[in-house]
Write a protein that holds these residues in place. Structure first.
Motif, PDB file in Angstrom:
ATOM      1  N   PHE A 562      45.074  50.262  30.553  1.00  0.00           N
ATOM      2  CA  PHE A 562      46.145  49.260  30.523  1.00  0.00           C
ATOM      3  C   PHE A 562      46.018  48.437  29.254  1.00  0.00           C
ATOM      4  N   ILE A 563      47.117  48.361  28.490  1.00  0.00           N
ATOM      5  CA  ILE A 563      47.183  47.517  27.298  1.00  0.00           C
ATOM      6  C   ILE A 563      48.226  46.437  27.574  1.00  0.00           C
ATOM      7  N   PRO A 564      47.818  45.186  27.754  1.00  0.00           N
ATOM      8  CA  PRO A 564      48.779  44.153  28.144  1.00  0.00           C
ATOM      9  C   PRO A 564      49.683  43.741  26.991  1.00  0.00           C
ATOM     10  N   GLN A 565      50.895  43.300  27.366  1.00  0.00           N
ATOM     11  CA  GLN A 565      51.784  42.730  26.377  1.00  0.00           C
ATOM     12  C   GLN A 565      51.460  41.259  26.202  1.00  0.00           C
ATOM     13  N   LEU A 566      52.053  40.648  25.160  1.00  0.00           N
ATOM     14  CA  LEU A 566      51.795  39.232  24.930  1.00  0.00           C
ATOM     15  C   LEU A 566      52.321  38.405  26.097  1.00  0.00           C
ATOM     16  N   CYS A 567      51.475  37.545  26.626  1.00  0.00           N
ATOM     17  CA  CYS A 567      51.862  36.695  27.747  1.00  0.00           C
ATOM     18  C   CYS A 567      50.827  35.600  27.888  1.00  0.00           C
ATOM     19  N   ASP A 568      51.108  34.675  28.774  1.00  0.00           N
ATOM     20  CA  ASP A 568      50.151  33.601  29.026  1.00  0.00           C
ATOM     21  C   ASP A 568      49.028  34.072  29.948  1.00  0.00           C
ATOM     22  N   HIS A 569      49.414  34.824  31.003  1.00  0.00           N
ATOM     23  CA  HIS A 569      48.418  35.355  31.937  1.00  0.00           C
ATOM     24  C   HIS A 569      49.054  36.495  32.722  1.00  0.00           C
ATOM     25  N   PHE A 570      48.224  37.264  33.421  1.00  0.00           N
ATOM     26  CA  PHE A 570      48.747  38.381  34.201  1.00  0.00           C
ATOM     27  C   PHE A 570      47.776  38.714  35.330  1.00  0.00           C
ATOM     28  N   GLN A 571      48.293  39.507  36.291  1.00  0.00           N
ATOM     29  CA  GLN A 571      47.482  40.078  37.353  1.00  0.00           C
ATOM     30  C   GLN A 571      47.755  41.567  37.433  1.00  0.00           C
ATOM     31  N   LEU A 572      46.768  42.320  37.899  1.00  0.00           N
ATOM     32  CA  LEU A 572      46.909  43.754  38.084  1.00  0.00           C
ATOM     33  C   LEU A 572      46.790  44.106  39.563  1.00  0.00           C
ATOM     34  N   ARG A 573      47.520  45.148  39.950  1.00  0.00           N
ATOM     35  CA  ARG A 573      47.405  45.660  41.310  1.00  0.00           C
ATOM     36  C   ARG A 573      47.303  47.176  41.266  1.00  0.00           C
ATOM     37  N   LEU A 574      46.217  47.693  41.826  1.00  0.00           N
ATOM     38  CA  LEU A 574      46.004  49.127  41.943  1.00  0.00           C
ATOM     39  C   LEU A 574      46.164  49.483  43.413  1.00  0.00           C
ATOM     40  N   SER A 575      47.062  50.426  43.728  1.00  0.00           N
ATOM     41  CA  SER A 575      47.321  50.762  45.121  1.00  0.00           C
ATOM     42  C   SER A 575      47.559  52.245  45.249  1.00  0.00           C
ATOM     43  N   GLY A 576      47.370  52.773  46.461  1.00  0.00           N
ATOM     44  CA  GLY A 576      47.581  54.196  46.651  1.00  0.00           C
ATOM     45  C   GLY A 576      47.304  54.630  48.068  1.00  0.00           C
ATOM     46  N   TYR A 577      47.217  55.963  48.243  1.00  0.00           N
ATOM     47  CA  TYR A 577      46.936  56.595  49.528  1.00  0.00           C
ATOM     48  C   TYR A 577      45.795  57.581  49.321  1.00  0.00           C
ATOM     49  N   GLY A 578      44.953  57.706  50.345  1.00  0.00           N
ATOM     50  CA  GLY A 578      43.825  58.620  50.246  1.00  0.00           C
ATOM     51  C   GLY A 578      42.537  57.879  49.974  1.00  0.00           C
ATOM     52  N   TYR A 579      41.494  58.628  49.674  1.00  0.00           N
ATOM     53  CA  TYR A 579      40.179  58.021  49.509  1.00  0.00           C
ATOM     54  C   TYR A 579      39.805  57.930  48.037  1.00  0.00           C
ATOM     55  N   MET A 580      39.313  56.765  47.658  1.00  0.00           N
ATOM     56  CA  MET A 580      38.799  56.579  46.300  1.00  0.00           C
ATOM     57  C   MET A 580      37.768  55.460  46.314  1.00  0.00           C
ATOM     58  N   HIS A 581      36.902  55.449  45.306  1.00  0.00           N
ATOM     59  CA  HIS A 581      36.102  54.244  45.080  1.00  0.00           C
ATOM     60  C   HIS A 581      36.065  53.931  43.586  1.00  0.00           C
ATOM     61  N   LEU A 582      36.243  52.632  43.324  1.00  0.00           N
ATOM     62  CA  LEU A 582      36.303  52.136  41.951  1.00  0.00           C
ATOM     63  C   LEU A 582      34.888  52.002  41.430  1.00  0.00           C
ATOM     64  N   VAL A 583      34.618  52.719  40.323  1.00  0.00           N
ATOM     65  CA  VAL A 583      33.260  52.767  39.783  1.00  0.00           C
ATOM     66  C   VAL A 583      33.028  51.668  38.761  1.00  0.00           C
ATOM     67  N   SER A 584      33.996  51.464  37.876  1.00  0.00           N
ATOM     68  CA  SER A 584      33.790  50.476  36.807  1.00  0.00           C
ATOM     69  C   SER A 584      35.114  50.047  36.213  1.00  0.00           C
ATOM     70  N   VAL A 585      35.091  48.893  35.567  1.00  0.00           N
ATOM     71  CA  VAL A 585      36.206  48.389  34.758  1.00  0.00           C
ATOM     72  C   VAL A 585      35.629  48.052  33.387  1.00  0.00           C
ATOM     73  N   THR A 586      36.218  48.660  32.351  1.00  0.00           N
ATOM     74  CA  THR A 586      35.754  48.417  30.986  1.00  0.00           C
ATOM     75  C   THR A 586      36.772  47.537  30.276  1.00  0.00           C
ATOM     76  N   LYS A 587      36.302  46.441  29.682  1.00  0.00           N
ATOM     77  CA  LYS A 587      37.168  45.491  28.978  1.00  0.00           C
ATOM     78  C   LYS A 587      36.900  45.564  27.488  1.00  0.00           C
ATOM     79  N   SER A 588      37.980  45.665  26.737  1.00  0.00           N
ATOM     80  CA  SER A 588      37.899  45.567  25.278  1.00  0.00           C
ATOM     81  C   SER A 588      38.521  44.240  24.872  1.00  0.00           C
ATOM     82  N   VAL A 589      37.737  43.360  24.252  1.00  0.00           N
ATOM     83  CA  VAL A 589      38.176  42.005  23.938  1.00  0.00           C
ATOM     84  C   VAL A 589      38.124  41.813  22.431  1.00  0.00           C
ATOM     85  N   LEU A 590      39.229  41.304  21.874  1.00  0.00           N
ATOM     86  CA  LEU A 590      39.323  41.005  20.454  1.00  0.00           C
ATOM     87  C   LEU A 590      38.887  39.563  20.230  1.00  0.00           C
TER      88      LEU A 590
END
Length: 596
Positions: A562-590
């Motif tokens: 995900f590459i965000p557009q210019l804004c003051d703030h934002f939230q993300l929502r990940l949703s779906g069906y079936g089985y999964m597990h979230l392993v990691s979130v990698t952030k690139s900060v300028l």
């Protein structure tokens, strides 16, 4: 002259691979999620879709659940043990049930019935009563402890003359009369305890020796009963001997025998079970509490204990360690719950906790802690995990170790104040608790070892129970297992589980010139798992789809960038069906900004 200079911009990458579950507060960390659905922390430090549940049985009108050697539940007015209906027991289906285990016995309140789970043919009512039919006669006789009559019994207000050793005399010169025996020393010695036997057809059929009965009559049974209320004679007496047609108890009469003809007397004998709001087992006794009016309109605020090892008797007071017990309280307000904790009975009100210390009635002491107790209506939220009691209070969810309750629900945010009802159960180190907001119940899970929460879906449990195969709960129409395992049986959920994760607010503004350039989510997902990533900019209320993705199997990571557009703030929502597990979130900060 020195002019401001821009610093060199650098991009730094950080990885989050430990997730701290659900946190519904306004300000959250990058490791938590502001909202979620059907997620769990079972694969910590990853966060994953909850396992499927299993339906064990279909019910029509669920009322109660408990685990003994097998699961027991109540459906309508019927009791089931290990899936089999127990014939002979019919319950009142209009009230919620409290099911209490005491040894081999299962006791059900407020019906006050019991069943022996080792012998299902042994069942019945805790209480019992007998009322004399109008056409029956009653004979009352001074007797021995076993109910047999004395052969040589004299009655007078002066010592009988020419008495022989072993003769008995009712001395009516005293009030009450005294039974005496002529001894080898040629004196009349008081008999330490005298007994009376009441004989009437069927009077003892529902009772046993040792029962504490309330006996009420319109006559004084020859002096054996004191004058009571409403013009009757009444006393609570312990039966020393019982046959189908006789009751024998400690007492003395003004005569050797008295006979009441049919229609001359009314007589009633009752083994009474007190009204109780909540009942638990502790120290081989049943314990109960009641706040309200009794049958005579008197206000009660009391705690009761049954006789030792005997759930049928609550009116035995003979000065022994096996006695029943009763104590009146001075605290205000109704009782809201009860538990057995560290082999002690604990009773809750919203504003205090009462604990009974001691081993037998003579040394029982009451300790009252003026701390927040169980919320009214949330009596089924009390659960014991690892020696700590967890429960829903009026303001939060508490952990109680016998000292001061500690709040564990800060992560639930402002919802703490609106949850009006709770039902909870323990599954190992996990606290499953269904919390009601408005008309909706939602299942939350608290990991007591790690102190983290997760949120599942809308479900309305009536009661929980756990055994070696896991945690079970009943809804109005089903008996369910919280986590399906093939070995434990049941029918698993057939549909793929719908799940979602919503982050807290990510802000771009920063005085040091820091800006998020990219987020990469790495997850392991089954091949049939489908999900989408959405973003909401500047709290607009509109979710915008960014990407669709599909599972590639649990051995290969699926990435979403995900590459965000210019804004003051934002939230993300990940949703779906079936089985999964979230392993990691990698952030690139300028990083960059002014420097002087």
């Amino acid at each position: 002259m020195n002019y401001p200079q821009l610093s060199t911009q650098t991009i730094k990458r950080t990885m989050i691979n430990t997730f701290a579950g659900y946190d519904h507060r306004l300000v959250t960390s990058d490791t938590t999620f502001y909202d979620m659905q059907n997620m769990c922390t079972g694969l910590y430090p990853a966060i994953s879709t909850r396992p499927k549940r299993a339906k064990v049985s279909t019910l029509t009108d669920a009322r109660g659940l408990i685990a003994k050697d097998s699961l027991c539940w109540i459906d309508g007015n019927a009791l089931y043990y290990n899936g089999h209906k127990i014939t002979g027991i019919t319950l009142n289906s209009s009230t919620p049930k409290q099911m209490v285990s005491m040894g081999a016995y299962l006791v059900i309140f407020p019906d006050a019935v019991y069943v022996n789970t080792k012998d299902l043919n042994e069942y019945g009512s805790l209480g019992a009563s007998y009322e004399l039919p109008a056409d029956n006669t009653v004979t009352v006789t001074v007797s021995r402890q076993d109910g047999t009559e004395y052969e040589n019994l004299l009655v007078s207000n002066t010592p009988p003359e020419n008495a022989a050793v072993g003769d008995y005399w009712i001395d009516t010169s005293e009030s009450p009369s005294v039974l005496k025996m002529y001894t080898y020393e040629e004196i009349w010695a008081d008999v330490p305890v005298s007994y009376c036997t009441v004989k009437a057809t069927g009077i003892g059929a529902g009772f046993k020796s040792g029962d504490g009965l309330t006996v009420t009559a319109s006559k004084n049974l020859g002096g054996a009963l004191p004058f009571g209320k409403e013009g009757n004679y009444s006393a609570t007496l312990v039966m020393s001997a019982v046959t189908d047609d006789t009751l024998t108890f400690a007492g003395i009469m003004d005569t050797a025998q008295v006979v009441y003809n049919a229609g001359d007397i009314t007589l009633k004998a009752e083994r009474r079970i007190p009204k109780m709001d909540y009942v638990v087992e502790s120290q081989n006794r049943l314990w109960g509490c009641y706040y309200g009016l009794d049958d005579e309109g008197k206000t009660l605020n009391e705690i009761y204990a049954s006789a030792l090892g005997d759930p049928k008797n609550w009116q035995i007071f003979q000065g022994t360690a096996a006695d029943s017990y009763i104590v009146s309280l001075g605290s205000d307000g109704v009782f809201t719950g009860a538990a057995s904790y560290q082999n002690r009975p604990v009773f809750f009100k919203e504003q205090c906790i009462h604990t009974v210390y001691g081993d037998y009635p003579a040394n029982y002491t009451m300790h009252t802690a003026n701390v927040r107790g169980v919320q009214k209506g949330s009596w089924r939220s009390v659960a014991n995990i690892g020696g700590v009691l967890y429960y829903k209070s009026p303001t939060d969810i508490c952990a109680y170790d016998g000292s001061i309750p500690v709040s564990i629900s800060a992560q639930l945010g402002d919802d703490n104040a609106v949850f009006s009802h709770a039902v909870a159960g323990a599954n190992g180190t996990l606290l499953y608790i269904a919390l009601r907001s408005g008309n909706t119940d939602t299942m939350y899970v608290y990991d007591t070892q790690r102190g983290i929460w997760s949120k599942e879906d809308e479900v309305t449990p009536i009661a929980f129970a756990s055994d070696s195969s896991g945690l079970y709960y009943i809804t109005q129409n089903a008996l369910m297992r919280t986590v399906y395992t093939q070995a434990a049986g049941g029918t698993p959920e057939q549909e793929d589980i719908a799940w979602s994760l919503t982050t807290g607010i990510h802000g771009f503004e920063n005085p040091d010139g820091k800006r998020l350039r990219q987020l990469k989510l790495n997850m392991l997902a089954e091949e049939d798992t489908a999900c989408e990533l959405e973003v909401m900019y500047d709290s607009s209320g509109a979710w915008i789809k960014i990407a669709d993705c599909y599972g590639s199997g649990l051995t290969k990571c699926t990435s979403v960038i995900f590459i965000p557009q210019l804004c003051d703030h934002f939230q993300l929502r990940l949703s779906g069906y079936g089985y999964m597990h979230l392993v990691s979130v990698t952030k690139s900060v300028l990083y960059g900004g002014e420097k002087r």
